[in-house]
Enzyme design. Sequence first.
Site: not given
Length: 159
Positions: A7, A67, A140
């Site tokens: 992330d 991501e 996260d």
Amino acid sequence: MRILGIDPGYAIVGFGVTDYSGMNFAPVEYGAILTEAHTDFSERLKCIADDMDFIFEKFEPDCMSIEKLFFTNNQKTAIDVAQARGVIVLSAVRHSVPVFEYTPLQVKQAVVGYGKAEKKQVMDMTRRILKLEQIPKPDDAADALALAICHGHCCKGIR
């Protein structure tokens, strides 16, 4: 297959390492790379790069799931996160680890089965899939583990 989920960020980079075989996931390690707020930005990027190198060398992932970035508001934040993401992707390439990108919608769909799932639902399903007693912290890290799960469900043997 060992999957590293990331992330991306520049203050906090969530990471999650999972082993995936068949339809089963096993958590290996998860956590976050943290950088100090009042540190020169280039030093923050160096810290991220150094820690990513450590993660790649210690866990030897077969692939990395990260991501895709979508920003609509703060352009400065978007540029800074994009720079941190570039450092992370470069680290993967330097370690000969293939990189796979997923949107938040794809992650929600893969983990929960519904592309408009709430963050809480994704975090709880991540906990359940990995058979963890509690939702991983920080958030996260939970997001990074969800990215690893997403790749496992979507990859169909791709490394």
